[in-house]
Design a protein around this motif. Structure first.
Motif, short mmCIF file in Angstrom:
data_model
loop_
_atom_site.label_atom_id
_atom_site.label_comp_id
_atom_site.label_asym_id
_atom_site.label_seq_id
_atom_site.Cartn_x
_atom_site.Cartn_y
_atom_site.Cartn_z
N ILE A 201 39.42 41.15 26.43
CA ILE A 201 38.60 40.45 25.44
C ILE A 201 37.96 39.23 26.10
N LYS A 202 36.69 39.04 25.79
CA LYS A 202 35.95 37.90 26.32
C LYS A 202 35.34 37.12 25.16
N GLU A 203 35.42 35.80 25.28
CA GLU A 203 34.76 34.92 24.31
C GLU A 203 33.61 34.25 25.00
N ASN A 204 32.41 34.57 24.49
CA ASN A 204 31.19 34.06 25.14
C ASN A 204 31.19 34.39 26.62
N ASN A 205 31.56 35.68 26.91
CA ASN A 205 31.57 36.21 28.28
C ASN A 205 32.63 35.59 29.18
N VAL A 206 33.58 34.89 28.62
CA VAL A 206 34.68 34.31 29.39
C VAL A 206 35.96 35.01 28.97
N SER A 207 36.68 35.55 29.95
CA SER A 207 37.90 36.29 29.64
C SER A 207 38.95 35.36 29.07
N ILE A 208 39.63 35.85 28.05
CA ILE A 208 40.73 35.11 27.47
C ILE A 208 42.02 35.89 27.72
N GLU A 209 43.08 35.32 27.30
CA GLU A 209 44.39 35.93 27.59
C GLU A 209 44.57 37.24 26.83
N ASN A 210 43.97 37.36 25.67
CA ASN A 210 44.20 38.52 24.82
C ASN A 210 43.58 39.79 25.40
N LYS A 211 44.28 40.90 25.21
CA LYS A 211 43.78 42.23 25.54
C LYS A 211 44.00 43.15 24.35
#
Length: 481
Positions: A201-211
């Protein structure tokens, strides 16, 4: 003391006080709400005596913003705490009703909706004609991964389009079953192969910890095989076909292979399949002039996939009949030859014909005449005596003859009839000759006897005349001469 909310007689608060209490602080009431309260004295035997009061109704005051605090109860919820009973005083902009916290009745929580992620959730508190708002920014930490709807793809190139808040995107990677270190993008997935796919998962094209939660992906292509050409030979059948699929365009079917097999239509006994990497195959080792059922089975990674395509009642072309193994020759007469042979089992064609020819070995250039029969039995008569012949027998099915003709050199016997006739002639001639000889001997003997008889008579007459008076001694001497 009983306290009940106006218009809600079923909602009554019961409070029991000791006789030492002169006052009681009732908490957790609703703001801007009228309550009825009744007090009674209970003696030692349980008898109630109502207490007289000038006022038996009280309205709570207005709630203000300072009466509301941020609370915490359940992860993923927006919670508010108050000494007031705010259960009916708050409403959220997502229209989801508040839930009381199970561990703290003074705290009420609102679950942000899926669409509230990456947006603001406004909670309005209303008390009479007064209202105020609290706004909270709903971040990704409120995202419940189990609420992400992920539909496995059903066609190639594979795409997974999960339901996500607008601020989030997902980049999927897939791992083939049994291969722990070969990750593939969705665009690299192959048909008929089991994968486990997880999205970053990416927020505003930045990967976050969640998958995302892993999902199973396997594209089952709807294969449609159409036979385009059938070319039977005597011991083989060549099949050609095209393969189409609605959910798997042709570039994704290049690794398909096919197993082709045929078996006689009267039985179920497939031969060993012939593997083809293209879209045609040559099934060999078949019997001539036989009805076959053939099957084209698509395979992928050595496993059968899709539905096979069957073609029924393909007849192989006529082949050559079996060779005749042995001839049996007989001579019913000295210039007659009879030939027979065992009945063939495999004519490999529409007809069953035996063909025999006979010609003199001294004249091989002469074209022999052929005799045809449905049984292997031929008679050649009126042949030349004491002559060598070349006898040839072959089988025909109307289209082909045996690969090898069975030939033998046979000979007629001498002309026994001529010999017998000659012998009869000799016997007759000899008999006639003997008869003539005997006749002549007989005539000669007869004539001689007659002649001798005549001579004897003459002699007797002469002797009588001459020796009538001759002495006996003289007569003996004359006779002795």
């Amino acid at each position: 003391m009983n306290i009940s909310e106006e218009g809600q007689p079923g909602k009554t608060h019961h409070h029991q006080l000791s006789n030492q209490d002169l006052s009681y602080h009732v908490k957790f009431l609703k703001p801007c709400t009228e309550y009825e309260h009744h007090v009674a004295f209970v003696d030692h035997v349980g008898k109630e005596t109502p207490c007289n009061s000038a006022e038996d109704k009280t309205r709570t005051i207005v709630m203000n913003k300072d009466d509301i605090k941020n609370g915490s109860c359940t992860p993923g919820y927006v919670c508010y705490h108050s000494d007031w009973d705010i259960s009916t005083s708050l409403s959220a902009s997502n229209n989801i009703p508040a839930e009381p916290c199970k561990s703290d009745q003074t705290t009420f929580c609102i679950k942000p909706g899926f669409s509230d992620i990456c947006s603001d959730l406004t909670t309005t508190f209303t008390c009479g004609n007064t209202s105020f708002n609290f706004t909270k920014s709903i971040g990704v930490d409120f995202l419940n991964l189990s609420e992400i709807i992920q539909k496995p793809p059903t066609k190639l190139p594979a795409k997974i389009e999960p339901t996500l808040p607008k601020c989030l995107t997902v980049n999927y990677t897939c791992l083939e079953d049994g291969k722990s270190n070969k990750f593939k993008d969705l665009s690299e997935l192959e048909p008929f192969t089991q994968y486990s796919c997880t999205g970053q998962i990416k927020e505003n094209n930045v990967s976050i910890e969640n998958k995302t939660i892993a999902i199973n992906v396997k594209i089952e292509c709807d294969l449609d095989i159409s036979i385009t050409n059938e070319k039977p030979a005597d011991t083989s059948i060549v099949l050609s076909w095209t393969t189409n699929s609605n959910n798997c365009p042709s570039p994704h079917l290049q690794k398909l292979s096919y197993d082709c097999s045929c078996w006689p239509s009267s039985q179920w006994k497939p031969n060993d399949p012939t593997r083809s990497q293209g879209q045609s195959c040559n099934i060999s080792g078949l019997e001539p002039f036989t009805d076959y059922t053939c099957k084209v089975q698509p395979t992928y990674n050595n496993k059968n996939v899709g539905q096979p395509k069957e073609v029924k009642y393909l007849k192989t072309a006529a082949g050559k009949p079996d060779n005749i193994q042995k001839l049996r020759v007989e001579h019913p007469d000295h210039n007659v030859i009879t030939v027979t042979c065992d009945r063939l089992i495999h004519f490999n064609g529409p007809e069953k014909i035996y063909i025999a020819s006979l010609y003199e070995t001294s004249d091989p250039s002469k074209k022999p005449e052929e005799e045809r029969n449905k049984e292997c039995k031929f008679t050649f008569s009126d042949l030349r005596y004491s002559t060598s012949y070349n006898l040839t027998v072959t089988a025909s099915n109307g289209e082909h003859r045996s690969k090898l003709a069975k030939s033998e050199i046979v000979e007629t016997y001498y002309n026994n009839k001529a010999v017998i006739g000659f012998l009869v002639f000799l016997i007759i001639l000899t008999a006639v000759t003997l008869s003539l000889v005997i006749y002549k001997i007989y005539i000669y003997s007869l004539r001689r006897r007659q002649s001798m008889n005549e001579v004897s008579e003459d002699v007797m007459l002469q002797s009588t005349a001459i020796y009538a008076n001759v002495p006996r001694s003289e007569y003996r001497r004359k006779d002795a001469r």
